[in-house]
Every structure is written in C-alpha cells, then in structure tokens.
Design a protein around this motif. Structure first.
Motif, short mmCIF file in Angstrom:
data_model
loop_
_atom_site.label_atom_id
_atom_site.label_comp_id
_atom_site.label_asym_id
_atom_site.label_seq_id
_atom_site.Cartn_x
_atom_site.Cartn_y
_atom_site.Cartn_z
N UNK A 38 0.84 -1.19 0.00
CA UNK A 38 0.00 0.00 0.00
C UNK A 38 0.88 1.24 0.00
N UNK A 39 0.77 2.11 -1.02
CA UNK A 39 1.55 3.36 -1.01
C UNK A 39 1.16 4.21 0.19
N UNK A 40 2.13 4.73 0.90
CA UNK A 40 1.84 5.53 2.10
C UNK A 40 0.98 6.74 1.78
N UNK A 41 1.04 7.21 0.54
CA UNK A 41 0.24 8.36 0.10
C UNK A 41 -1.24 8.16 0.39
N UNK A 42 -1.73 6.91 0.27
CA UNK A 42 -3.16 6.66 0.37
C UNK A 42 -3.59 6.08 1.71
N UNK A 43 -2.75 6.17 2.70
CA UNK A 43 -3.10 5.67 4.02
C UNK A 43 -4.21 6.48 4.68
N UNK A 44 -4.51 7.66 4.13
CA UNK A 44 -5.55 8.51 4.71
C UNK A 44 -6.96 8.07 4.31
N UNK A 45 -7.08 7.22 3.29
CA UNK A 45 -8.40 6.83 2.80
C UNK A 45 -9.22 6.15 3.90
N UNK A 46 -10.48 6.52 4.05
CA UNK A 46 -11.35 5.89 5.06
C UNK A 46 -11.39 4.37 4.89
N UNK A 47 -11.24 3.67 5.99
CA UNK A 47 -11.34 2.21 6.07
C UNK A 47 -10.20 1.46 5.38
N UNK A 48 -9.22 2.15 4.84
CA UNK A 48 -8.13 1.46 4.14
C UNK A 48 -7.36 0.53 5.09
N UNK A 49 -7.32 0.87 6.36
CA UNK A 49 -6.56 0.05 7.31
C UNK A 49 -7.25 -1.27 7.63
N UNK A 50 -8.49 -1.42 7.21
CA UNK A 50 -9.17 -2.70 7.40
C UNK A 50 -8.88 -3.67 6.25
N UNK A 51 -8.23 -3.16 5.20
CA UNK A 51 -7.92 -4.01 4.04
C UNK A 51 -6.84 -5.03 4.40
N UNK A 52 -6.96 -6.20 3.82
CA UNK A 52 -5.99 -7.27 4.04
C UNK A 52 -4.96 -7.29 2.92
N UNK A 53 -3.76 -7.72 3.25
CA UNK A 53 -2.79 -7.99 2.19
C UNK A 53 -3.03 -9.41 1.71
N UNK A 54 -2.77 -9.66 0.45
CA UNK A 54 -3.05 -10.96 -0.14
C UNK A 54 -2.37 -12.10 0.62
N UNK A 55 -1.21 -11.83 1.20
CA UNK A 55 -0.48 -12.86 1.94
C UNK A 55 -1.22 -13.31 3.19
N UNK A 56 -2.14 -12.47 3.68
CA UNK A 56 -2.89 -12.80 4.90
C UNK A 56 -4.27 -13.41 4.59
N UNK A 57 -4.56 -13.60 3.32
CA UNK A 57 -5.87 -14.12 2.93
C UNK A 57 -5.86 -15.65 2.84
N UNK A 58 -6.99 -16.24 3.14
CA UNK A 58 -7.19 -17.68 2.96
C UNK A 58 -7.62 -17.90 1.50
N UNK A 59 -6.69 -18.35 0.68
CA UNK A 59 -6.95 -18.47 -0.75
C UNK A 59 -7.91 -19.61 -1.10
N UNK A 60 -8.26 -20.42 -0.11
CA UNK A 60 -9.21 -21.50 -0.36
C UNK A 60 -10.65 -21.05 -0.12
N UNK A 61 -10.82 -19.85 0.40
CA UNK A 61 -12.16 -19.38 0.74
C UNK A 61 -12.99 -19.09 -0.51
N UNK A 62 -14.27 -19.36 -0.42
CA UNK A 62 -15.19 -19.09 -1.52
C UNK A 62 -16.14 -17.97 -1.11
N UNK A 63 -16.05 -16.83 -1.79
CA UNK A 63 -16.93 -15.69 -1.52
C UNK A 63 -18.20 -15.79 -2.37
#
Length: 319
Positions: free
Chosen positions: A55-80
C-alpha cells in the motif's frame, strides 16, 4: 439493467470481497474503499478488501483502508458469494487475488479501461469515464444509494488522481460536475490534494530527480525515457514503495516530448513499462506488448530484461 444485477447480487451475498489491482494507485484504492463505504451504508454489510501489492503511504488517509488485508494474509481456499474487481482492466491484474475471484460464486468487474474485455459475470465498464470512481458514482446515483462523507472522500480521490489533478485529457464536463457534487458532502479538496500530491518522502523526490537526470531523448527529443533498476530503488530506500509513481508524467511534461515511458526492472527477465503520450494512441502500442490502458496513458509487462525491453518498445514506436 446491469446495475440492478449488481444490486441483486449484493443483496443476496453474505460475504463480499473487494479487489484492487497490482501496484495500486489512487483510483483502484479510492474505488475499493468507496465501494466498501457504500455497501456498508446502503446494505449494512461489511466487505473484505484485499491489496495485492504494498500500500503506497500516500493513500493511508483513505477511510477504512486500514481494514484491508494484504493478499499474503488471505485464505486463498475461501469461496466468496461475490467478488468485485475495482479498476482491474484484466483479471490477471489482480495477481494472486485472481484465485479468490475465480472461486467466487458471482463476480463483478467495475472499470473504465477501454481494453477491458468484460471478464466477469457482471460487467459495468464505461471507457468514457475519467476514472473507475466516476463509474461508481454513476452506479450510486442510478441505484439511489446514500453517499456518505467517507465515500465521497474515496471517490473524489479516485477521480482526482486518475485525472492528474483534473489536468489530463480524460477530464470532461461530467467529471467536473461529479467532482463538484462530491464537494457537497463536506469533503476538503485542498486537504485531499495535499495528501495525494504533496506528501512525497525526501528519498522519493531525490530518486525521481536522479531518474530524470539520466533520461534518454530520441527523435529530436520527441521520445523521452528512463530506466529504473532494482539497485536504484534500493539505493534510495524505497522499501517496496512505488517511487516511480508520477515519473512518466514528469518526462511527458517536457515541452518537446510527445511520448514518454519508464521501464522498471522487476527481475532479470521481466520489466514493466509505464507510457504516457500527448497525442499518439499508446494503448494500441501497449496492447501489442501484452498490456493496455488508455489512449494517452498505458502500460505493459514485458518478459525481457530492462535493456532489451527498451529496444522492444522503441521498435513498436518505430524509432
């Protein structure tokens, strides 16, 4: 109506994933966070958001951006139930998150790139829009969604950055009308502009000065380009941030430049090109290189080292 399909899909989904593209910019992040705010407010549902690059530090001000997950922390087997790609011109542009997209029961693709081939089940693509943030604003109006101040901040950021501060040729009367309407939600344009364009680190500024200083000029200075090597980024302590953001525009800003490009070394066999033009249709050029984008702003990934990538690009430009 296609927007009604999106509305129905959101209503019927218990879990939703919002996806931004690789090497995220203000439009993909602003659109993702804007959609997060809109779905939360209008459907009382919270979504997962995923970022596939740093995440570019420039956009850390965006509302709710800190709730976003990095792909490395995602369960890739999950079905949405529903996966929505925001500003993702091709499905592989969401990199490792493409696995989650493909597994989802339903998929949506909201974008404004003319090269987008409508790869999802629900496709809302408007090449006439200045940014994906503008497309989302139209969706919100059509579906009579309530727009909160946080959503307005996100969508304004998306439009502001993809129009280069409203100075690129994709800025239309409609773009300005939408930006003006977003102001009515109480956002602070000077503050958003400062966060997007006047918060670069010292290392980033010095890095870009270095890259401009070693730029090459061809065809009576009509072509301007520079090459960025991994060692350059390490020298200026980029720490994974995209220090090349805005660099191509600096070369295009030179009076004599017609086409500018930056070749960035990803590894010894892969390079990324970012290209900008004042009049030439470079979307076609980048499409031949396996990429795409807009007429005056496009890019591609080339399976070659940086030095050879330059030769390939110049051949496509007939130089």
């Amino acid at each position: 109506m296609i927007t009604e399909q999106l509305d129905t899909s959101i209503k019927n989904s218990k879990n939703i994933l919002l996806v931004s593209h690789i090497n995220p910019d203000g439009d993909t992040l602003g659109s993702m966070c804007g959609m997060y705010c809109l779905i939360n407010e209008n459907y009382k549902k919270k979504c997962d958001m995923v970022i596939v690059s740093k995440l570019p530090s420039t956009y850390e001000f965006l509302p709710d951006i800190k709730t976003a997950h990095h792909i490395e922390d995602m369960d890739l087997s999950r079905e949405y139930d529903l996966c929505i790609n925001l500003d993702v011109a091709a499905s592989d542009r969401c990199a490792d998150a493409q696995v989650l997209f493909n597994k989802s029961k339903n998929t949506a693709n909201i974008d404004h790139h003319e090269t987008n081939n409508a790869y999802a089940k629900i496709n809302i693509i408007n090449p006439e829009a200045s940014a994906t943030g503008e497309v989302i604003f139209d969706i919100a109006k059509e579906l009579k969604w309530k727009i909160t101040k946080d959503a307005a901040i996100c969508l304004y950021t998306a439009i502001l950055t993809d129009t280069g501060g409203f100075k690129f040729s994709n800025t239309t009367p409609k773009t300005m009308q939408i930006a003006g309407e977003l102001l009515t939600y109480g956002i602070n344009p000077p503050d958003i502009y400062q966060k997007c364009y006047e918060t670069q680190s010292k290392d980033m500024v010095l890095f870009q000065c270095y890259c401009v200083s070693k730029a090459e000029f061809l065809d009576n200075d009509r072509i301007a380009y520079t090459v960025v090597y991994k060692k350059d980024l390490e020298k200026f302590n980029s720490n994974g941030e995209d220090f090349t953001d805005g660099l191509t525009e600096k070369l295009r800003a030179i009076k004599t430049t017609e086409v500018a490009f930056v070749v960035k070394e990803l590894n010894s066999n892969t390079s990324k090109v970012s290209m900008r033009s004042k009049s030439k249709d470079i979307a076609k050029v980048c499409a031949r290189l396996g990429g795409g984008g807009h007429k005056l702003a496009a890019g591609a990934v080339i399976k070659s080292n940086a030095a050879n990538a330059v030769k390939i690009i110049l051949k496509e430009l007939s130089i």
